[in-house]
Design a protein around this motif. Sequence first.
Motif, short mmCIF file in Angstrom:
data_model
loop_
_atom_site.label_atom_id
_atom_site.label_comp_id
_atom_site.label_asym_id
_atom_site.label_seq_id
_atom_site.Cartn_x
_atom_site.Cartn_y
_atom_site.Cartn_z
N GLY A 188 58.82 -27.83 94.31
CA GLY A 188 59.09 -29.00 93.50
C GLY A 188 59.04 -30.27 94.32
N GLY A 189 59.05 -31.39 93.64
CA GLY A 189 59.01 -32.68 94.31
C GLY A 189 58.75 -33.79 93.33
N SER A 190 58.43 -34.96 93.86
CA SER A 190 58.14 -36.12 93.04
C SER A 190 56.66 -36.41 93.07
N VAL A 191 56.09 -36.71 91.92
CA VAL A 191 54.66 -36.98 91.82
C VAL A 191 54.44 -37.99 90.71
N GLN A 192 53.35 -38.73 90.81
CA GLN A 192 53.01 -39.67 89.75
C GLN A 192 52.29 -38.95 88.61
N ALA A 193 52.38 -39.55 87.44
CA ALA A 193 51.69 -38.99 86.28
C ALA A 193 50.21 -38.79 86.59
N GLY A 194 49.69 -37.64 86.15
CA GLY A 194 48.31 -37.29 86.42
C GLY A 194 48.14 -36.44 87.67
N GLY A 195 49.19 -36.35 88.46
CA GLY A 195 49.12 -35.59 89.69
C GLY A 195 49.34 -34.10 89.48
N SER A 196 49.39 -33.38 90.61
CA SER A 196 49.52 -31.92 90.57
C SER A 196 50.60 -31.45 91.53
N LEU A 197 51.18 -30.33 91.18
CA LEU A 197 52.11 -29.62 92.06
C LEU A 197 51.90 -28.12 91.86
N ARG A 198 52.19 -27.34 92.87
CA ARG A 198 52.16 -25.89 92.74
C ARG A 198 53.52 -25.33 93.11
N LEU A 199 54.14 -24.67 92.16
CA LEU A 199 55.42 -24.02 92.40
C LEU A 199 55.19 -22.58 92.84
N THR A 200 56.03 -22.13 93.74
CA THR A 200 55.95 -20.76 94.25
C THR A 200 57.25 -20.03 93.99
N CYS A 201 57.14 -18.81 93.53
CA CYS A 201 58.31 -17.95 93.33
C CYS A 201 58.12 -16.72 94.22
#
Length: 128
Positions: free
Chosen positions: A8-21
């Motif tokens: 998780g984290g902070s990102v601007q609209a339109g951006g991407s993140l990858r969560l890992t479990c």
Amino acid sequence: VQLQASGGGSVQAGGSLRLTCSASVRTSGRTFSSYAFGWFRQPPGKEREFVAAISWSDDSTYYSASVKDRFSISRDNGINVVWLQMDKLKPEDTATYYCAATAPDYSSIRDSSEYDYWGQGTLVTVSS
């Protein structure tokens, strides 16, 4: 089964993140591959909601209408990991995201009450 969510984290609209479990499975008679996994999220001040899930048998995937075509769930049974790739993020995606696991006797993979094991949550903040 112990689950640990990260990414998780902070990102601007339109951006991407990858969560890992990442999962540690110590249940007798079961391995990581015999569990279905889901991602749920809880926006600030709201109830927890279903985001995505992946089955144990054929890796079928399921998505909520609000994230379909933007998010992608996948798993690697060789390293006991489930990912949630989140693209085209919107401010309304802001929430704490939780991964969860359920044994294959569930009746509805979208129902949070079916899940037996939960990770600690990771916060995603999307700014406009």
